[in-house]
Each structure stands twice: as C-alpha cells, then as structure tokens.
Design a protein around this motif. Structure first.
Motif, PDB file in Angstrom:
ATOM      1  N   GLU A 105      15.715   5.893   4.994  1.00 49.74           N
ATOM      2  CA  GLU A 105      14.370   5.695   5.591  1.00 49.74           C
ATOM      3  C   GLU A 105      13.376   5.455   4.948  1.00 49.74           C
ATOM      4  OE1 GLU A 105      13.887   9.549   7.561  1.00 49.74           O
ATOM      5  OE2 GLU A 105      15.630   9.216   9.014  1.00 49.74           O
ATOM      6  N   SER A 106      12.408   4.825   5.473  1.00 46.73           N
ATOM      7  CA  SER A 106      11.047   4.278   4.593  1.00 46.73           C
ATOM      8  C   SER A 106      10.071   5.289   4.811  1.00 46.73           C
ATOM      9  CB  SER A 106      10.783   3.035   5.273  1.00 46.73           C
ATOM     10  OG  SER A 106      11.469   1.928   5.291  1.00 46.73           O
ATOM     11  N   VAL A 107       9.153   5.433   3.718  1.00 43.07           N
ATOM     12  CA  VAL A 107       8.113   6.224   3.719  1.00 43.07           C
ATOM     13  C   VAL A 107       6.722   5.468   3.883  1.00 43.07           C
ATOM     14  CG1 VAL A 107       7.134   8.106   2.098  1.00 43.07           C
ATOM     15  CG2 VAL A 107       9.674   7.813   2.222  1.00 43.07           C
ATOM     16  N   ASP A 108       5.981   5.970   4.697  1.00 45.43           N
ATOM     17  CA  ASP A 108       4.485   5.360   4.662  1.00 45.43           C
ATOM     18  C   ASP A 108       3.771   5.841   3.504  1.00 45.43           C
ATOM     19  OD1 ASP A 108       2.204   4.283   5.510  1.00 45.43           O
ATOM     20  OD2 ASP A 108       2.397   4.760   7.498  1.00 45.43           O
ATOM     21  N   LEU A 109       3.648   5.097   2.497  1.00 45.96           N
ATOM     22  CA  LEU A 109       2.489   5.901   1.461  1.00 45.96           C
ATOM     23  C   LEU A 109       1.481   5.678   1.676  1.00 45.96           C
ATOM     24  CD1 LEU A 109       4.794   4.604  -1.776  1.00 45.96           C
ATOM     25  CD2 LEU A 109       4.681   6.755  -0.717  1.00 45.96           C
ATOM     26  N   LEU A 110       1.076   4.561   2.449  1.00 43.46           N
ATOM     27  CA  LEU A 110      -0.458   4.329   2.924  1.00 43.46           C
ATOM     28  C   LEU A 110      -1.040   5.595   3.522  1.00 43.46           C
ATOM     29  CD1 LEU A 110      -2.964   2.662   3.051  1.00 43.46           C
ATOM     30  CD2 LEU A 110      -2.062   1.700   5.064  1.00 43.46           C
ATOM     31  N   LYS A 111      -0.311   6.251   4.347  1.00 37.95           N
ATOM     32  CA  LYS A 111      -0.704   7.531   4.972  1.00 37.95           C
ATOM     33  C   LYS A 111      -0.796   8.806   4.053  1.00 37.95           C
ATOM     34  CE  LYS A 111       0.960   6.690   9.816  1.00 37.95           C
ATOM     35  NZ  LYS A 111       1.909   6.936  10.926  1.00 37.95           N
ATOM     36  N   GLN A 112       0.020   8.717   2.930  1.00 37.21           N
ATOM     37  CA  GLN A 112      -0.056   9.800   2.007  1.00 37.21           C
ATOM     38  C   GLN A 112      -1.056   9.648   0.752  1.00 37.21           C
ATOM     39  OE1 GLN A 112       2.082  12.316   2.144  1.00 37.21           O
ATOM     40  NE2 GLN A 112       3.424  11.165   4.102  1.00 37.21           N
ATOM     41  N   VAL A 113      -1.830   8.768   0.810  1.00 37.86           N
ATOM     42  CA  VAL A 113      -2.732   8.629  -0.365  1.00 37.86           C
ATOM     43  C   VAL A 113      -3.924   9.530  -0.086  1.00 37.86           C
ATOM     44  CG1 VAL A 113      -4.621   7.079  -1.221  1.00 37.86           C
ATOM     45  CG2 VAL A 113      -2.505   6.182  -0.825  1.00 37.86           C
ATOM     46  N   ASP A 114      -4.247  10.203  -1.036  1.00 34.09           N
ATOM     47  CA  ASP A 114      -5.284  11.260  -1.090  1.00 34.09           C
ATOM     48  C   ASP A 114      -6.355  10.789  -2.087  1.00 34.09           C
ATOM     49  OD1 ASP A 114      -6.578  13.788  -2.023  1.00 34.09           O
ATOM     50  OD2 ASP A 114      -5.760  14.465  -0.339  1.00 34.09           O
ATOM     51  N   MET A 115      -7.448  10.408  -1.370  1.00 36.54           N
ATOM     52  CA  MET A 115      -8.591   9.718  -2.149  1.00 36.54           C
ATOM     53  C   MET A 115      -9.056  10.837  -3.580  1.00 36.54           C
ATOM     54  SD  MET A 115      -8.713   6.772  -0.840  1.00 36.54           S
ATOM     55  CE  MET A 115     -10.090   6.251  -1.522  1.00 36.54           C
ATOM     56  N   ALA A 116      -9.176  12.064  -3.418  1.00 40.52           N
ATOM     57  CA  ALA A 116      -9.548  12.731  -4.311  1.00 40.52           C
ATOM     58  C   ALA A 116      -8.582  12.794  -5.504  1.00 40.52           C
ATOM     59  CB  ALA A 116     -10.043  14.126  -3.859  1.00 40.52           C
ATOM     60  N   ARG A 117      -7.416  12.970  -5.013  1.00 41.54           N
ATOM     61  CA  ARG A 117      -6.240  13.268  -6.078  1.00 41.54           C
ATOM     62  C   ARG A 117      -5.847  12.056  -6.669  1.00 41.54           C
ATOM     63  NH1 ARG A 117      -1.351  14.202  -2.702  1.00 41.54           N
ATOM     64  NH2 ARG A 117      -1.443  12.030  -2.835  1.00 41.54           N
ATOM     65  N   ASP A 118      -5.554  11.121  -5.997  1.00 42.12           N
ATOM     66  CA  ASP A 118      -4.907   9.812  -6.474  1.00 42.12           C
ATOM     67  C   ASP A 118      -5.874   8.951  -7.137  1.00 42.12           C
ATOM     68  OD1 ASP A 118      -2.435  10.740  -5.374  1.00 42.12           O
ATOM     69  OD2 ASP A 118      -2.945   9.952  -3.514  1.00 42.12           O
ATOM     70  N   HIS A 119      -7.080   8.855  -7.016  1.00 48.60           N
ATOM     71  CA  HIS A 119      -8.120   8.026  -7.504  1.00 48.60           C
ATOM     72  C   HIS A 119      -7.990   8.084  -9.099  1.00 48.60           C
ATOM     73  CE1 HIS A 119     -12.206   7.917  -9.734  1.00 48.60           C
ATOM     74  NE2 HIS A 119     -12.149   6.687  -8.938  1.00 48.60           N
ATOM     75  N   VAL A 120      -8.262   6.770  -9.622  1.00 50.23           N
ATOM     76  CA  VAL A 120      -8.157   6.659 -11.213  1.00 50.23           C
ATOM     77  C   VAL A 120      -9.631   5.954 -11.621  1.00 50.23           C
ATOM     78  CG1 VAL A 120      -7.042   5.529 -13.101  1.00 50.23           C
ATOM     79  CG2 VAL A 120      -5.487   6.533 -11.276  1.00 50.23           C
ATOM     80  N   ASN A 121      -9.810   4.828 -10.979  1.00 48.66           N
ATOM     81  CA  ASN A 121     -11.019   4.095 -11.407  1.00 48.66           C
ATOM     82  C   ASN A 121     -11.283   3.166 -10.245  1.00 48.66           C
ATOM     83  OD1 ASN A 121     -12.777   3.590 -13.520  1.00 48.66           O
ATOM     84  ND2 ASN A 121     -12.070   1.756 -13.560  1.00 48.66           N
ATOM     85  N   GLY A 122     -12.827   3.413 -10.125  1.00 50.11           N
ATOM     86  CA  GLY A 122     -13.491   2.622  -8.925  1.00 50.11           C
ATOM     87  C   GLY A 122     -13.718   3.038  -7.729  1.00 50.11           C
ATOM     88  N   ASN A 123     -14.369   2.707  -6.786  1.00 55.95           N
ATOM     89  CA  ASN A 123     -14.595   3.485  -5.626  1.00 55.95           C
ATOM     90  C   ASN A 123     -13.981   2.864  -4.370  1.00 55.95           C
ATOM     91  OD1 ASN A 123     -16.022   4.877  -3.563  1.00 55.95           O
ATOM     92  ND2 ASN A 123     -17.545   3.404  -3.317  1.00 55.95           N
TER      93      ASN A 123
END
Length: 677
Positions: free
Chosen positions: A35-53
C-alpha cells in the motif's frame, strides 16, 4: 519502513531545529507491504521544517524561493521503496531536490541543478551532481505544468524518471554516497525535499514500500552486500569451510596456472573481482575468487587492486580487512626497489595507519608504522623521513588512547548524556574516524568548553548559508584547533576548515579572499600521506586514488598565477596524461599524434617539443613539474626528461589539473602543488 510516529524513531535533537514550542503529536503512518502512503498529508510544518518559510494548505505544499530551502518528510526508509512526487515550477530556474536514503545513506537527488541544466546525485565519490557518474545535462522541469518524478530504490540501486523518461540509473557501493553540505538535514534517516532559488508547488508526495526481503545464506547476491560496513556488521557471512574452498579452488586451477607474468596475474585478479560481484549468489566460489584476487594482485605488484579486492571481501565475509591489507603491504613491499616505489609504500602505510586507528587496531598501526619508517629510509629522502616521524608520533599517541575511547563508548550505552564520555567519543569520531556529523553532536554535549562552543557554533552553519562571516570564523577556528592536533586529526580538521573556506570563497573579496585562498593553497602544498580529494573538482574515488574518465579532469578549486612546483603520481590505461595550468595544457605525455614526443607548454602560450620514451599503460609514474620565471624542469620517476632556461613573463591565473584524452582513463594517486612565490 519506519514511520516517524513509531516508538524509537526520534533522532538526536538538532541544534538549529524548529522553535522550542511544544511539539505536536507525531502522526502514525499506517504501513502495508503493497500500500502507498500519502506523505503530503503527514507533513507537519513545525516538526519537519529545516530551512525557509514553507507553506501548505489542504491540497499542496509550496517551497519558498531562497538559496537553500529544506523540509524533512515524515518517513525513514528501512527497505526498498518507490517515491512519487508531482510538482510544478512556479518561479526560478534552478534546483529541484529530493533527499533519498539508499542502503542507509542519505543523498540529494537533483533535477535542473547547477544553473538549471543538470541532474545528478550529490554527492557521489565526494563530487556534486555537476560532475560524477550520474550527471545528466538538460532541463527537465519547465514552468507552466506539473511534472511527475519517480524515485525507485532497491538495495543500493536507484532509478529516477521524470514524466516517464529515465534520468538516473545508478547501482554501486552505497558508501560512495553522501549528502553535500548544502543539503544536510537534521535526521539522516529521513527523506526530504529541497529547492535552490526556485519555488515549487507539490501536489502529490506518495511512498510505496516495495518487497525488501533478502534471501539468506548462499542465495544473497554480492550486490546486496556491496554497501555493508566492514566492521561489526552482523549481515556479513561466515568464511566458507576449507572443504568448500578446496572444491571451488579446483575450478580455478587452470586459469591460475596460466597466469605467470605480473600483468597476467593483475588481469586475472581483475577478472575474479568482476566475476565475484556479478555472481547470482554468494558462496564459497565468490569467496575463493576474491581471496585469489588478493593473492594475484600481491604477486602482480598491484597494491591498489589487492586492497580493492580486500574491501569487497570484507564487506561480504567475516574477515579482518586491516590484517589482510597489512599482509598485502608486506608482500608487495618485498619487491620495492626504486625510491618512487618506496615513497608510494610509505603513503600506503600511512593510509593503513589511519584506517587501523579508526577501527581500533593498535597492533596494525604499530606494524604499518614500522614498515613506513623502513621504506622511508630506503627511499633516502630526509624530508619524507621527518614528515613521517611526525605522523608516526601522532598515530602512536592516538593508539594509546583507544582503551579510553572504548570505555567511553561503554559509558554512553547506559549514560548517553555523560559529558566526559561524549567529549572522548566525539573527539575520536572527529579526529580519528573523520565522522563529522555524529562527532559534532557529542562534542556539543561534552565537558570541554572550547570544543563544546566550537561544535555548537559550527553545526547550524551546515544548514544556514546566510553568514559568510560566520563561515570564515568557523574555518579559522577549526584551522587553529587543527594546529594543536596530532596526525591524523590535524589532517581531517584542516580539511573541514577548508570546506568552510571553500563555501565562503564565492562571497569573499580583498584580504578575506586572499586569506581563504592562502589556506587552501597551503593544504594543497602539504603532503600528509592521506587523500585530500575534497580540495579538487572532478574524478571519482576508487580505493586510494582518483579516477578520471571520458575526457574529464581533476583540478584544484583555487587558481594559481605564478611559478609553481607540482608533483603527482598517475597512470593511464592507453592514451595520454596532460598537466594543465595557466589556462592551457602545459605538459602532454603520450601525445596522441606522436607518443614519443613530449609536448611542453610555456606560460606565454607557446609550445616546445622534446623526445621522450612513451609511458607504459597501467603503470604508476611520479611526475614532477617545476616552472619558475627563469625556466622549466620536468622529471618522470626522478629521471629528467625536459629542461629549459628561458625568461617567462605573465603567468595567467587558472586552476591546476590533470586530464586525459578521448576515452582514456587516468588515475591519480597523489597531487601536491606548491607555489614558489
């Protein structure tokens, strides 16, 4: 596959991570083998951000347009997978980046990079995507429509398509892969997205786990094992029993008996290595082929080939790579006669000392040191003997500290935040194992205030390109620290300082630029007996040397505009070897129009011929080129082949490099450039 919401998935805290506000609950990513996993839905901006807005809504994720924009994806692959991304270029003309994990190694896959016209992996063999085996020219992501990019990872192989067209197909030793400084993120286990001076709209980020079950025992392929580490890797296979080896050896007796001359032995060794890697299963025959390849290479006098076979053997079977390397060094050393051969063996001994220190093998360090000192004396080179004495002294000091490092490692298993243990292990990882990222994490928690400050200030700079002054300050600080370290730490810390100088260089001018260039040139002029390919562009690392193929080149990252003294060790498989400087070919050996004529260029652009004995294919030579304002001298293996007394005027500013011609393959083992003014 490991969803980031699973227990134990948290990586080490990043020193330059997201704000200190409480982290939202981590999503759980359901997994099923097909089965495929929808990673777009799983992105959490506060947790996953590294650099840039970065921005997102219910339907899309949009990257900011700045030099380095990065965001981690909430997935850490542990097997084979297929990643599908649909994205549209909204603005800008440069890089679309996908951070992949291939056989445990994180690497950046670039489309439309390096000015908008190049695709490739960054880095492969310490070379960015602009010039390595995966490089492809041409724009792939024009604006105005969405594009579908599919990255398929199976074991240590990668296939990338864009809108259904193949872009990258690579398979090899995953240890050759690394993330460039620009694209490193907080967690090396995770996938990520990146963009360089471009804005992209992502409407689909989907991951499909693929079957990653590996067969056991003899059914495992060599290619499945090629990326395994040689030390402490539980996936390595036991050495086959003597009866199995004997049976397999019988099958090779005819070929072994026919290989009498050194060249025949080297050719057969190469054949055995290739056959072992191509085998459909790993069994006693694969082991015997690799083991015989080592013996054949030893008998043929080819240490580099012997060590390549040993590396493959040790990545697959439970053997002691350092012990085998030392024995090969001993065997080949018995035939060394010329000063040049002795110098090459000294360098090989130094590489062995360094790798044995990293593997905590003090007995190998001691043997290699003794051998190096013996060969330095036989070379009758007083300068080499003095330099070697410093290296041996440093190696001996580090070897005496290995027990303390082992004890500190044990402490960290039960007390991971122990300050002193973190310093001891972090210092070892940085100055002996040359493992930068985990070392900085530990040193930032250590009990040495100076190292703690330096590590804490340096780690965020990997992700933040905004401060040239900060990079220069970090480079100077690491350079100063390097001067206090014994060998090999002195060498590794200088190379890391050089990396900061190199990254800052494009934005520098005046005295700061001169300062950075002088430091880089000092490193290029220093021979520590260890590779320093980070100071060059071009080529691919193969064992202890750099390989140049298909008209490529190996060139310095800084330019020279005055008299220079160049020493390099190289070989060619067929055609010529060219030394380039002052924006032109300065010396051509084995000139394609007349191999018996040496073509010598002058700084003013004129050329003078000289008679010369052609180079033999596949033989290492040491070349020495010295040009002053009063003339030029050239030697090959210490024998003069050209000398001219003539006043030269201008010396055009350009990089110094080595290249071949046409489809020739040129290998370079050493490259030292010393300015004479």
């Amino acid at each position: 596959m490991t969803p980031l919401g699973s227990e134990g998935a948290d990586g080490p805290p990043a020193l330059d991570g997201p704000p200190s506000a409480p982290e939202p609950p981590k999503p759980s990513v359901p997994l099923a083998s097909a089965e495929s996993v929808d990673l777009l839905k799983q992105v959490d901006m506060a947790r996953d951000h590294v650099n840039g807005n970065w921005k997102r809504d219910a339907e899309a994720l949009v990257s900011p347009r700045l030099l380095v924009a990065k965001i981690e994806l909430p997935f850490a692959p542990s097997g084979d997978y297929e990643l599908t991304i649909v994205a549209e270029r909204l603005s800008g003309n440069d890089s679309f980046i996908v951070g992949l994990v291939i056989d445990g190694r994180q690497v950046a896959m670039t489309l439309d990079g390096y000015g908008g016209e190049t695709a490739g992996l960054a880095d492969l063999d310490h070379h960015d995507g602009a010039e390595n085996a995966t490089t492809r020219r041409g724009r792939l992501l024009p604006p105005g429509k969405p594009h579908t990019v599919v990255c398929t990872v199976r074991g240590s192989s990668l296939r990338v398509t864009c809108d259904g067209e193949p872009v990258i197909a690579w398979s090899g030793d995953a240890a050759r892969l690394s993330d460039s400084d620009f694209w490193q993120v907080h967690d090396k286990r995770r996938l990520y997205l990146g963009a360089w001076d471009s804005e992209f709209k992502y409407t689909r980020i989907e991951l499909k786990p693929l079957s990653s079950a590996k067969a056991t025992g003899v059914e495992r392929r060599m290619s499945d094992l090629a990326g395994d580490n040689t030390n402490g890797n539980q996936s390595r296979l036991p050495v086959p029993g003597e009866d199995e080896q004997k049976k397999s050896r019988q099958e090779l007796l005819k070929k072994l008996a026919a290989a009498k001359a050194p060249e025949q032995k080297r050719t057969l060794a190469q054949e055995f290595v290739a056959q072992a890697l191509a085998a459909t299963k790993v069994d006693a025959t694969a082991y015997v082929r690799l083991r015989q390849a080592v013996d054949l290479a030893d008998a043929g006098g080819d240490l580099d080939l012997a060590w390549q076979a040993i590396d493959r053997l040790a990545k697959t079977f439970d053997v002691d790579a350092q012990d085998l390397r030392q024995k090969s060094l001993t065997e080949i050393g018995k035939t060394a006669k010329s000063p040049e051969q002795c110098r090459e063996l000294v360098d090989a001994s130094c590489r062995l000392m360094a790798s044995a220190l990293a593997d905590a093998k003090p007995e190998i360090v001691k043997k290699a040191a003794a051998q190096a000192q013996s060969w330095a004396k036989r070379a009758k080179d007083k300068t080499l003997q003095r330099e070697l004495a410093s290296r041996v002294s440093g190696a001996t000091k580090v070897a005496g500290e290995l027990d303390a490092v082992a004890a500190a490692r044990q402490t960290l298993t039960t007390m991971p935040d122990d300050p002193h243990a973190n310093f001891v292990v972090g210092h070892f990882e940085l100055c002996v194992a040359d493992d930068w990222e985990p070392a900085l994490v530990k040193l930032a928690k250590g009990d040495d205030a100076a190292w703690r400050k330096l590590a804490s200030e340096s780690r965020p700079l990997v992700h933040d390109l905004s401060g040239t002054d900060l990079r220069m300050a970090a480079a100077d600080a690491w350079w100063t620290e390097a001067e206090k370290e014994p060998w090999p730490g002195r060498h590794y810390l200088r190379l890391h300082a050089a990396n900061w100088y190199r990254l800052a260089l494009p934005s520098l001018s005046g005295t700061n630029r001169t300062h950075a260039e002088q430091r880089l040139k000092l490193l290029l002029a220093t021979d520590e007996g260890l590779p320093a390919w980070e100071l060059f562009d071009g080529g691919q690392t193969v064992g202890g040397f750099r390989r140049i193929t298909r008209g490529g080149s190996l060139r310095t990252r800084v330019d020279y505009d005055g008299p220079i003294d160049v020493t390099f060790t190289a070989r060619t498989d067929s055609l010529n070897i060219r030394l380039t400087a002052y924006d032109r070919d300065m010396v051509i050996w084995n000139w394609e129009l007349n191999p018996s004529e040496l073509r010598v260029g002058r700084p003013d652009g004129s050329t003078v011929p000289a008679p010369v004995t052609p180079l033999e294919p596949n033989r290492w030579y040491t070349f020495h080129y010295r040009v002053t304002r009063q003339g030029t001298t050239i030697t090959v293996d210490g024998v003069p082949v050209f000398s001219e007394n003539q006043v030269y005027g201008k010396f055009p500013r350009a990089a110094v490099g080595v290249t071949g011609w046409g489809n020739a393959v040129v290998d370079v083992k050493k490259f030292v450039i010393r300015p004479l003014e």
